[in-house]
Design an enzyme around this catalytic site. Structure first.
Site, PDB file in Angstrom:
ATOM      1  N   THR A   1     -42.230  46.157-114.400  1.00 51.59           N
ATOM      2  CA  THR A   1     -43.678  46.255-114.474  1.00 51.59           C
ATOM      3  C   THR A   1     -44.257  46.916-113.239  1.00 51.59           C
ATOM      4  O   THR A   1     -43.588  47.045-112.223  1.00 51.59           O
ATOM      5  CB  THR A   1     -44.309  44.858-114.640  1.00 51.59           C
ATOM      6  OG1 THR A   1     -45.609  45.019-115.171  1.00 51.59           O
ATOM      7  CG2 THR A   1     -44.367  44.089-113.355  1.00 51.59           C
TER       8      THR A   1
ATOM      9  N   LYS B   1     -49.916  42.012-119.236  1.00 44.11           N
ATOM     10  CA  LYS B   1     -49.554  41.365-117.982  1.00 44.11           C
ATOM     11  C   LYS B   1     -50.757  41.153-117.066  1.00 44.11           C
ATOM     12  O   LYS B   1     -50.611  40.670-115.957  1.00 44.11           O
ATOM     13  CB  LYS B   1     -48.507  42.209-117.261  1.00 44.11           C
ATOM     14  CG  LYS B   1     -47.268  42.453-118.096  1.00 44.11           C
ATOM     15  CD  LYS B   1     -46.383  43.458-117.430  1.00 44.11           C
ATOM     16  CE  LYS B   1     -45.376  44.003-118.417  1.00 44.11           C
ATOM     17  NZ  LYS B   1     -44.658  45.139-117.852  1.00 44.11           N
TER      18      LYS B   1
ATOM     19  N   GLY C   1     -52.788  39.637-112.491  1.00 45.73           N
ATOM     20  CA  GLY C   1     -51.689  40.402-113.072  1.00 45.73           C
ATOM     21  C   GLY C   1     -50.393  39.908-112.463  1.00 45.73           C
ATOM     22  O   GLY C   1     -50.366  39.473-111.316  1.00 45.73           O
TER      23      GLY C   1
ATOM     24  N   SER D   1     -41.865  46.801-109.970  1.00 47.16           N
ATOM     25  CA  SER D   1     -40.881  47.863-109.741  1.00 47.16           C
ATOM     26  C   SER D   1     -41.530  49.202-109.419  1.00 47.16           C
ATOM     27  O   SER D   1     -40.985  49.979-108.653  1.00 47.16           O
ATOM     28  CB  SER D   1     -39.963  47.993-110.959  1.00 47.16           C
ATOM     29  OG  SER D   1     -40.725  48.276-112.113  1.00 47.16           O
TER      30      SER D   1
END
Length: 192
Positions: free
Chosen positions: A14, A46, A63, A142
């Site tokens: 994500t 998310k 988030g 990421s």
């Protein structure tokens, strides 16, 4: 070794970016859920609103990056802390971070969060960190470094926080294979 490899996998999947500028607090996140090199779901949500309205009438937006079940547990815990502390995000976040670091069950959760209300944007981690970004931009996941770099570069040239967040997410999606362009955005107007 297998513990570190599974932890590494949980963090790939994500990108979340938070931008605070000109009276707006924005959190944006992509929708891709990956398991190793396979996209499991392209449209996960998310980023969401949490808790009841605070005394100023604004909601908290949040988030997450990391393991989904862990993040939902943290969302639930943060909502309870917001209720206990009358919508005061900073106090609720500090209390959550204390629990996250010391509670046997919570200590094993593998996730990070960006949370924001009208007054503050924070990054929360399982190490007990409650970090307030100095420059109005925060990112995790990421593709977080790609989104952070893009948002930081755009910050002085774009007046609208939402435009900065959306463009940063587009750039991160173009670079990070664990990030897609299916973006969810939540905005709080009238932010400090």
């Amino acid at each position: 070794m297998s513990g570190s490899s599974s932890q590494m996998e949980s963090w790939h999947g994500t990108t979340i970016v938070g931008v605070r500028k000109n009276g707006k607090a924005v959190i944006a996140g992509d929708g891709q859920v990956s398991l190793q090199s396979t996209v499991i779901k392209p449209n996960a949500r998310k980023v969401r609103r949490l808790g009841a309205k605070d005394e100023k009438g604004g909601n908290v937006i949040a988030g997450f990056a990391g393991a989904t079940a862990d993040a939902f547990t943290l969302f639930d815990r943060l909502e309870r802390k917001l209720e206990q502390h009358n919508g005061q995000l900073m106090r609720a976040a500090v209390e959550l971070a204390k629990d996250w670091r010391t509670d046997k069950y919570l200590r094993n959760l593998e996730a990070m969060m960006i949370v924001a209300d009208r007054d503050v944007t924070l990054i929360l981690t399982g190490n007990g960190d409650v970090l307030e970004p100095a420059a109005g931009v925060a990112a995790i996941g990421s593709g977080g470094n790609f989104a952070l770099s893009a948002a930081t570069a755009l910050f002085d040239y774009e007046e609208d926080a939402e435009v900065v967040a959306r463009k940063a997410m587009k750039i991160a999606a173009d670079i990070c294979v664990y990030t897609n362009e299916n973006v969810t955005v939540e905005v709080i107007e009238g932010a400090a």
